[in-house]
Design a protein around this motif. Structure first.
Motif, mmCIF file in Angstrom:
data_model
loop_
_atom_site.group_PDB
_atom_site.id
_atom_site.type_symbol
_atom_site.label_atom_id
_atom_site.label_comp_id
_atom_site.label_asym_id
_atom_site.label_seq_id
_atom_site.Cartn_x
_atom_site.Cartn_y
_atom_site.Cartn_z
ATOM 1 N N LEU A 756 0.833 -1.187 0.000
ATOM 2 C CA LEU A 756 0.000 0.000 0.000
ATOM 3 C C LEU A 756 0.878 1.250 0.000
ATOM 4 O O LEU A 756 1.793 1.396 0.832
ATOM 5 N N VAL A 757 0.603 2.173 -0.910
ATOM 6 C CA VAL A 757 1.340 3.433 -1.010
ATOM 7 C C VAL A 757 0.481 4.588 -0.506
ATOM 8 O O VAL A 757 0.937 5.430 0.262
ATOM 9 N N TYR A 767 -1.280 9.335 2.696
ATOM 10 C CA TYR A 767 -0.066 8.611 2.333
ATOM 11 C C TYR A 767 0.257 7.605 3.433
ATOM 12 O O TYR A 767 -0.055 7.826 4.609
ATOM 13 N N GLN A 768 0.868 6.475 3.047
ATOM 14 C CA GLN A 768 1.073 5.368 3.963
ATOM 15 C C GLN A 768 2.537 5.259 4.409
ATOM 16 O O GLN A 768 3.449 5.767 3.753
ATOM 17 N N GLU A 769 2.732 4.585 5.555
ATOM 18 C CA GLU A 769 4.071 4.471 6.135
ATOM 19 C C GLU A 769 4.709 3.111 5.863
ATOM 20 O O GLU A 769 5.588 2.673 6.621
ATOM 21 N N ALA A 773 6.209 2.632 0.306
ATOM 22 C CA ALA A 773 5.702 3.993 0.153
ATOM 23 C C ALA A 773 6.774 5.011 0.506
ATOM 24 O O ALA A 773 6.940 6.034 -0.178
ATOM 25 N N LYS A 774 7.532 4.752 1.569
ATOM 26 C CA LYS A 774 8.589 5.679 1.982
ATOM 27 C C LYS A 774 9.701 5.753 0.928
ATOM 28 O O LYS A 774 10.228 6.837 0.641
ATOM 29 N N ALA A 775 10.058 4.600 0.349
ATOM 30 C CA ALA A 775 11.124 4.593 -0.669
ATOM 31 C C ALA A 775 10.706 5.419 -1.892
ATOM 32 O O ALA A 775 11.517 6.154 -2.475
ATOM 33 N N THR A 949 13.842 7.713 4.634
ATOM 34 C CA THR A 949 15.241 8.140 4.672
ATOM 35 C C THR A 949 15.505 9.090 3.516
ATOM 36 O O THR A 949 14.926 8.975 2.438
ATOM 37 N N VAL A 950 16.430 10.043 3.801
ATOM 38 C CA VAL A 950 16.896 10.962 2.778
ATOM 39 C C VAL A 950 18.409 10.887 2.748
ATOM 40 O O VAL A 950 19.055 10.876 3.803
ATOM 41 N N LYS A 951 18.965 10.847 1.554
ATOM 42 C CA LYS A 951 20.407 10.667 1.426
ATOM 43 C C LYS A 951 21.032 11.878 0.762
ATOM 44 O O LYS A 951 20.435 12.527 -0.093
ATOM 45 N N THR A 952 22.254 12.190 1.199
ATOM 46 C CA THR A 952 23.055 13.221 0.544
ATOM 47 C C THR A 952 24.511 12.822 0.670
ATOM 48 O O THR A 952 24.834 11.730 1.183
ATOM 49 N N ALA A 953 25.407 13.646 0.190
ATOM 50 C CA ALA A 953 26.842 13.373 0.294
ATOM 51 C C ALA A 953 27.571 14.683 0.599
ATOM 52 O O ALA A 953 27.211 15.750 0.080
#
Length: 964
Positions: A756-757, A767-769, A773-775, A949-953
């Motif tokens: 489920l998204v 919006y779902q957890e 859905a998070k990805a 999650t959020v990614k950066t460098a």
């Protein structure tokens, strides 16, 4: 002699040194207009000529230049003429000494050598043609000579000064009149009956059979009886003349050109040849013929000397024809062909019109298609349905030979015999004489009923194989013969002595003939989509005027002859018409309470489902009610075709319904975000009420066309669903996986790879957890390319029928709640005491979907805010440096791909307290090895919060070792 009308290509009939004269209407002449006016009607005249000649063939053609008259004489000496242009200039084309020479009035215009440098002995006139541009071709190659192109022309074709035909062209369309006897034979090509060891072959046959005899021809209800051989012993035989077939070239060659035909034979071994004992008697030209370009050669010989099929040799032969040419003669020889001997037996008459793979045998002919015990008995056909029918007033009758063909089996002449091929083989009727056989047709009488009504001799005439109807001696309009079923006996006979090889029977139905039916189109007009069924009636006046009256029948006559095609009744006992595939609704027959007085009518009803199904296609509904004759098969059906168009209503958002400040991308997109911090509920929930993007926090609509009461806006409710267009859309997640979106049947749930998204509850999109859905949500920042799904506004009425919207689809953008950025200017210093430590919150900073930093600040619009509590509000659980995947440019490596751990194990980078909310710890750099010069590292950072999650460098300089 019978000649044919043949269409030929200009020049295709020329031989070496032939001259073709062209009387042209155009090109080099000054009187083009005059000539065109004179020849303007030639096409119609030529059509009339062709019609007049028909299939009689051409005997002679002549053209009178003084009067402009073209005259055709057919083989019956009938003369037909038409007027064409007069005194036209003359052009000619000569083939001489390997050259093509074009002349005008006897003078050369142009010439060229034939492309293949042909000489007199090898020149092939059939290779000489002309294309649409007037260019002369030889064997498809251009010669360099071009005929003056004329849209209208007359060409006389000559050979040795004799006209052999004319080609007349009007506006580029040729009509050809050709005298066949003018062309000599150039080649013979064998037509094979079979292949013997890969060699084209014909056969010498011997037919064996046991004759049938008459038992009784007494006229009874069961008809005549014949004695079929019970245990065939093949006591009779036929050894017919041998027949070979050859293609003649050109096709117009006739027998009168051939003065002699000779067949010669050899036995061919694998190596060498020897003389054969197979002697061929002289060929009697009177028995030979040419039909449609096929030469039939009839001969006989000592067939016993023909090599057997299983021998190491095969017997071959070729044909030589002596033809008269220019006062002399020449010999034309065919290719060699094999000849073999075979035995034909098991003869049986079959139904030539049977559509089956294996055609059924005639009734009574043998046990294959005959009821047990009825072989040789007319009773078998009497008890069966007629094979064919003929109208009582058809004076030409029916040719029963078209329903008959002869079957047999073929066997080798070896001992024991072996069958050649499998199953039955066929002899066409026009080839029976080649085998010494013939068909004989006779009326086979029987009677029906207690009054013993004769069915054959009283109601039918038989002339050869052609049957016509009569009543006693009355042949003019024998209407009383309708419904009678005469019987015809077919005998396969030995043509020389009349012995009967096989017998079968054909039953014929005499009909009224084709009586036209009628088709009444009942146009019911337009229907606005509605919840309830709709009924249209075929009224009494329509039934009387367009059905009864048009057919010339009373109501009583019509219903006595016809009945509604139906296989069911409705609960009221009314007949329900059988409709064609893909038609709509139900048509029932309405019988009045007083059937002796009132009209029988029809009613067509379509349900709401029928209406919706039609709208899903093209909106057109049709239903065909068919009245079919009860017994008289000669009558055509009567059809009443109901048609109607369903008009689909539609709606759109009312003007001004969309609150423009809530819409983006030309009013096509709305944005979804988590709840603003400090606003109830203060829980970072991701649930958006779509109604809020409309004026007054509720959408309003307008109708675009006329609708039924069922679709008035007062009866309409609305809902939001995920559009079916989301199905099979592929999106990427920040976990590196690809997700395929699907929508549930009710449109309320959006899924990615089954997880489920998002879902719709009431007017809210939630919006779902789920991990999936998070990805998907965190793949991109809100200002780059946020995850987007299509929503549909669905309008329905009280019976749950959908009111389509012209602008009811729009996009929902799901904004990523937070973003992570690297702070610039941060660095490590090599060789400091206890290592060099940097705070994680100095290394990166966070913003939310409004671009508010997680610290005190001022928004882009100048609003002051305190974002220090956002870490808790967005439930930022950790900020983690991905130590294992730190990359470097040390030693000249690519900083995007080369891991630091692969370059050296002396540098130690560690993180502490990454999950302390509001602080998230530090990262420390230590060098446990040698002095080092400056280099760079790239540190991946992963922020984990409520919505994923959020990614950066972070790119950092590592300064050189202190003091060096």
């Amino acid at each position: 002699m019978r000649k044919r009308f043949v269409k030929v290509v200009l020049f295709g009939a020329l031989t070496f040194a032939a001259t073709t004269s062209f009387i042209s209407c155009k090109d080099y002449d000054d009187d083009i207009k005059r000539i065109d006016n004179e020849i303007g009607q030639i096409n119609q005249s030529l059509t009339d000529l062709k019609t007049a000649i028909g299939n009689n063939g051409v005997k002679s053609v002549s053209y009178d230049a003084a009067t402009g008259t073209l005259t055709i004489v057919d083989s019956n000496d009938k003369s037909v003429s038409c007027k064409i242009a007069q005194n036209l200039p003359e052009y000619s084309l000569e083939i001489k000494d390997g050259k093509v020479i074009l002349k005008k009035d006897g003078s050369d215009v142009s010439s060229a050598t034939l492309p293949s440098a042909e000489v007199a002995d090898s020149f092939d006139p059939t290779k000489l043609t002309i294309n649409a541009e007037g260019e002369v071709l030889y064997d498809g190659a251009k010669t360099g000579v071009k005929i003056p192109k004329a849209t209208s022309s007359i060409a006389s074709i000559k050979k040795d000064g004799v006209i052999i035909g004319y080609t007349v062209t009007e506006n580029g369309v040729p009509s050809n009149f050709y005298i066949e006897d003018a062309l000599p034979l150039t080649s013979l090509v064998f037509v094979p009956e079979a292949y013997l060891s890969g060699v084209e072959a014909m056969r010498a046959t011997n037919l064996t059979y046991d004759k049938w005899t008459v038992n009784t021809q007494a006229v009874t209800e069961k008809g005549e009886i014949w004695n079929a051989p019970a245990n065939p012993a093949s006591n009779s035989n036929i050894t017919p003349d041998m027949v070979a077939y050859y293609h003649v070239n050109p096709i117009g060659v006739t027998m009168k050109q051939i003065s002699k035909l000779v067949l010669s034979a050899d036995d061919k071994e694998f190596v060498g040849t020897r003389a054969t004992d197979f002697n061929i008697a002289n060929i009697d030209l009177e028995k030979c013929s040419i039909t449609d370009g096929i030469l039939k050669v009839v001969f006989n010989g000592n067939s016993e000397a023909i090599q057997k099929i299983d021998a190491s040799k095969i017997t071959v032969m070729n044909l030589k024809a002596t033809v008269e040419v220019n006062g002399g003669s020449k010999t034309v020889a065919s290719d060699y062909a094999a000849i073999y001997k075979s035995i034909l037996k098991d003869f049986v008459l079959a139904n030539a019109q049977d559509a089956g793979v294996h055609k059924a045998h005639l009734y009574g002919a043998d046990a294959t298609n005959t009821k047990a015990g009825l072989v040789g008995k007319a009773e078998d056909a009497i008890a069966k349905d007629p094979l064919c029918e003929v109208a009582y007033n058809n004076k030409e009758g029916i040719d029963l030979s078209k329903w008959v063909e002869t079957h047999y089996t073929e066997w080798t002449d070896a001992n024991p015999m072996k069958q050649i091929g499998t199953g039955d083989k066929t002899i066409a009727n026009d080839k029976l004489a080649d085998y010494g056989l013939k068909l004989v047709y006779s009326l086979s009488d029987y009677y029906k009923g207690d009054n013993k009504t004769l069915q054959s001799s009283f109601f039918a005439n038989l002339n050869g194989s052609v049957l016509t109807a009569k009543v006693g001696s009355i042949t003019e309009d024998p209407i009383a013969a309708v419904g009678r079923m005469p019987l015809v006996r077919v005998e396969l006979q030995n043509a020389s002595n009349g012995e009967v090889v096989n017998v079968g029977w054909i039953k014929v139905m005499i009909t009224r003939g084709d009586v036209a039916g009628t088709d009444y189109p009942k146009a019911c007009g337009d229907l606005n989509l509605q919840c309830t069924p709709k009924t249209w009636n075929l009224t009494f006046d329509e039934m009387n005027v367009h059905i009864y009256q048009k057919l010339g029948l009373t109501k009583e006559d019509f219903h006595a002859i016809y009945e509604l095609k139906s296989t069911s009744t409705n609960p009221s006992g009314q007949k329900v018409a059988t409709l064609k595939a893909g038609e709509y609704g139900e048509v029932v027959e309405l019988n009045d309470a007083d059937p002796n007085v009132e009209t029988v009518c029809l009613a067509w009803t379509v349900t709401d489902v029928d209406q919706l199904n039609a709208i899903a296609k093209d909106g057109q509904m049709i239903a065909t009610a068919t009245y079919q004759p009860k017994n008289d098969k000669s009558r055509a059906d009567v059809t009443i075709t109901f048609t109607a168009s369903v008009k689909s209503p539609s709606a759109s958002f009312d003007t001004g319904s969309k609150n423009t400040e809530y819409w983006y991308n030309n009013m096509n997109n709305i944005r979804m975000n988590t709840v603003v911090p400090g606003v109830t509920p203060n829980d970072c929930s991701f649930s958006v009420n779509v109604d809020n993007v409309f004026e007054g926090n509720k959408p309003s609509f307008k109708l675009n066309n006329t609708v039924s009461d069922d679709f008035k806006l007062a009866n309409i409710s609305y809902q939001y669903i995920f559009s079916a267009e989301n199905n099979n859309v592929k999106v990427m997640g920040n976990d590196g996986k690809e997700y395929t979106l699907t929508v549930t049947a009710n449109g309320k749930e959006l899924r990615g790879n089954t997880a489920l998204v998002a879902k719709i509850v009431g007017t809210n999109v939630e919006y779902q957890e789920t991990p999936e859905a998070k990805a998907i949500l965190n793949i991109s920042a809100h200002d780059v390319a946020p995850f987007t799904a299509k929503l549909d506004m669905v309008l329905t009425n009280k019976c749950n029928m959908r009111l389509p919207m012209t602008d009811g689809q729009f996009n929902a953008e799901f904004l990523r709640p937070i973003n992570v950025f690297a702070n610039e200017g941060k660095y490590f210093v090599d060789a400091t005491d206890e290592g060099y430590t940097v705070k994680m919150l100095d290394l990166v900073y966070l913003t939310d979907w409004r671009d508010y930093k997680f610290a005190k600040g001022t928004s882009a619009s100048g609003v002051a805010y305190d974002g220090s509590a956002y870490y808790d509000y967005y439930k930022v659980q950790s900020i983690v440096a991905d130590i294992a995947n730190i990359t470097t440019n040390m030693n000249g490596n690519d900083i995007e791909t080369k891991k630091l751990s692969e370059v050296t194990n002396q540098i130690d980078i560690k993180q502490a307290n990454s999950s302390v909310v509001g602080d998230y710890g530090t990262i420390t750099y230590k060098n446990n090895g040698s002095n080092v010069q400056a280099f760079k590292v790239k540190i991946p950072v992963v922020v984990t919060y409520k919505w994923g999650t959020v990614k950066t460098a972070v790119y950092m300089d590592v300064q050189k070792t202190e003091g060096n």
